[in-house]
Design an enzyme around this catalytic site. Structure first.
Site, PDB file in Angstrom:
ATOM      1  N   ASN A 178       0.832  -1.201   0.000  1.00 28.06           N
ATOM      2  CA  ASN A 178       0.000   0.000   0.000  1.00 28.06           C
ATOM      3  C   ASN A 178       0.872   1.259   0.000  1.00 28.06           C
ATOM      4  OD1 ASN A 178      -2.551   1.050  -0.163  1.00 28.06           O
ATOM      5  ND2 ASN A 178      -3.079   0.765   1.978  1.00 28.06           N
TER       6      ASN A 178
ATOM      7  N   HIS B  11      -8.416   3.251   8.505  1.00 25.64           N
ATOM      8  CA  HIS B  11      -8.974   1.970   8.050  1.00 25.64           C
ATOM      9  C   HIS B  11     -10.344   1.694   8.660  1.00 25.64           C
ATOM     10  CE1 HIS B  11      -4.922   0.990   6.520  1.00 25.64           C
ATOM     11  NE2 HIS B  11      -5.557   0.127   5.751  1.00 25.64           N
TER      12      HIS B  11
END
Length: 489
Positions: free
Chosen positions: A331, A364
């Protein structure tokens, strides 16, 4: 696959197909309008009425970027966009907002707050230049300290329409990758997309996506995550089976993520988005790190790459030996955003790593699994670094290769063990699973940290003793030499 996943994949494939058409639109204004219209359409198809949450957050963020003074704009926008995630996820708990809408909101949060950080950084450079002029510090050395570009000036005159176009551009609107406003602007102002190997790069990535998808479907069929929540799993399966189950479930998760991220990259490559000449030295998420504007004059003579929009380096993640290296390749576009806007700007160097990881976990989601997983990573990295210095760093040859393989195995156990918490999500599910394996991951890591600290202290004692002996021997040699000199005299 759920119906939401099917719709998501269809939208991604549609965006990939649209890239060939969008790239060939000659009029830049028309291409921009088409790109935004496609983005809004995709958001509405995936989210339905829940897309209103995304539009509301964009309105709030845009107002903050434009109305708050640049000296504080980045902090206020950050607070507004990340604070809005609280509201968004509270509604999610009560209304059940689709998961893909959550991903759209996550990327939108990074884009809008990211453009505020860029605007503030540019404003500070402009202020520094003006200060130099006031003080009549115009010598060459001083001028070189503050380099001003047209992009810095443009950021100060941003409009709501431009922020809307950037935020809802169909490229990256679903799952990223994150890219700067500069990358978006270059797509419409630079000719690189015309000369980049768009089709070839897309076909190569599509092959990889098909491979990852096949692996995902196969492993999910044999080792579904739902089975780890069943009574049969806890009552009829052995401790060893339950412990080893983290490996295939986390591989299933990785294969699913690899599929989605690779398809998202295909959306970029097919449209020619994020293509830069090799000479510009592009970095993931950031874009070119060297001057590149002059390269447009002979754009057809350069070699191009799409590094800017590569979000995960899959082969590097899988093949690297250590947990620390794996994190660096995972990521990476989001990591760039976190590094530039949180890690580097956090006022305390001592706590900035923890603050960055906490921000990542918060971004998240609010489920306990996000914090068990992400906040557990630095403890394993510290353990790994300690043992790297003790047994791996100075080894070579066959012994080094054996140790590397052991580190690789431990790396994937740590990823899988922590990742299981991310997947199980709720505290009840996490605690039940970890209790069924006697919290062996945390217990073994604590024991390894204690043993590592002891061996490190012993190693330091041995080194200090050796240094004293060397100094003593050196002192004895000096004394003996002096005595011999006196005798000679």
């Amino acid at each position: 696959m759920s119906i939401d996943d099917v719709i998501y994949v269809i939208c991604l494939l549609g965006c990939i197909g649209a890239g060939s058409y969008v790239r060939k639109i000659a009029d830049e204004s028309q291409r921009k309008l088409v790109s935004t219209a496609l983005g809004v359409t995709v958001v509405v198809i995936v989210s339905g009425l829940h897309s209103l949450f995304c539009f509301a957050s964009l309105a709030l963020g845009t107002a903050t970027v434009l109305l708050v003074h640049p000296s504080k704009g980045h902090l206020v926008t950050f607070a507004v966009m990340f604070g809005y995630l609280v509201v968004f996820r509270l509604f999610d708990f009560h209304l059940g907002i689709p998961g893909h809408t959550n991903m759209i909101q996550m990327i939108l949060t990074l884009k809008v707050s990211g453009i505020a950080f860029e605007k503030t950084a540019a404003w500070k450079r402009l202020q520094a230049r003006d200060e130099q002029k006031k003080n009549d510090q115009r010598d060459v050395n001083q001028e070189s300290l503050v380099e001003i570009t047209d992009y810095d000036e443009e950021l100060q005159t941003l409009t709501a329409v431009e922020i809307l176009h950037y935020s809802f551009n169909y490229i990256g609107v679903l799952t990223g990758p994150y890219y700067r406003y500069r990358t978006y602007r270059d797509y419409f102002e630079m000719p690189f997309k015309t000369h980049a190997p768009c089709v070839e790069a897309t076909l190569e990535k599509l092959k990889n996506a098909v491979f990852y998808c096949a692996l995902y479907l196969a492993t999910n069929y044999f080792w579904p995550l739902d089975y780890a929540l069943s009574d049969e799993f806890f009552n009829d399966r052995s401790f060893v089976y339950r412990l080893l189950y983290v490996w295939p479930t986390f591989w299933t998760f990785r294969a699913r993520i690899y599929t989605g991220l690779t398809l998202s990259e295909c959306v970029c490559t097919m449209a020619g988005f994020g293509a830069y000449p090799d000479e510009s030295d592009p970095n993931n998420g950031e874009g070119p790190r060297k001057r590149y504007q002059h390269l447009k004059r002979d754009a057809d003579k350069h070699l191009y790459n799409f590094t800017t929009i590569v979000n995960t380096r899959v082969l590097e993640v899988e093949r690297c030996w250590t947990f620390r290296e794996g994190m660096k390749h995972w990521n990476v576009c989001v990591q760039y955003w976190l590094a530039v806007n949180v890690y580097k700007l956090f006022p305390s160097k001592r706590y900035r790593t923890g603050a960055t990881l906490l921000c990542s976990a918060y971004w998240h989601g609010f489920r306990p699994g996000h914090y068990f997983c992400i906040m557990g990573a630095p403890f394993y990295v510290a353990l790994e670094d300690m043992w790297d210095k003790l047994v791996r760093k100075h080894e070579i040859g066959t012994r080094r290769r054996v140790i590397d393989v052991l580190f690789w195995i431990f790396k994937w156990f740590a990823f899988s063990y922590l990742g299981e918490a991310f997947l199980l999500s709720s505290f009840g599910n996490i605690w039940r699973f970890y209790s069924s394996v006697y919290h062996i991951g945390y217990v073994s890591w604590a024991a390894m940290i204690a043993l590592g600290l002891y061996l490190t202290s012993q190693k330091k004692k041995a080194e200090r003793k050796k240094n004293r002996e060397v100094e003593k021997a050196a002192g004895g040699d000096v004394t003996a030499a002096a005595v011999q000199k006196e005798k000679a005299q």
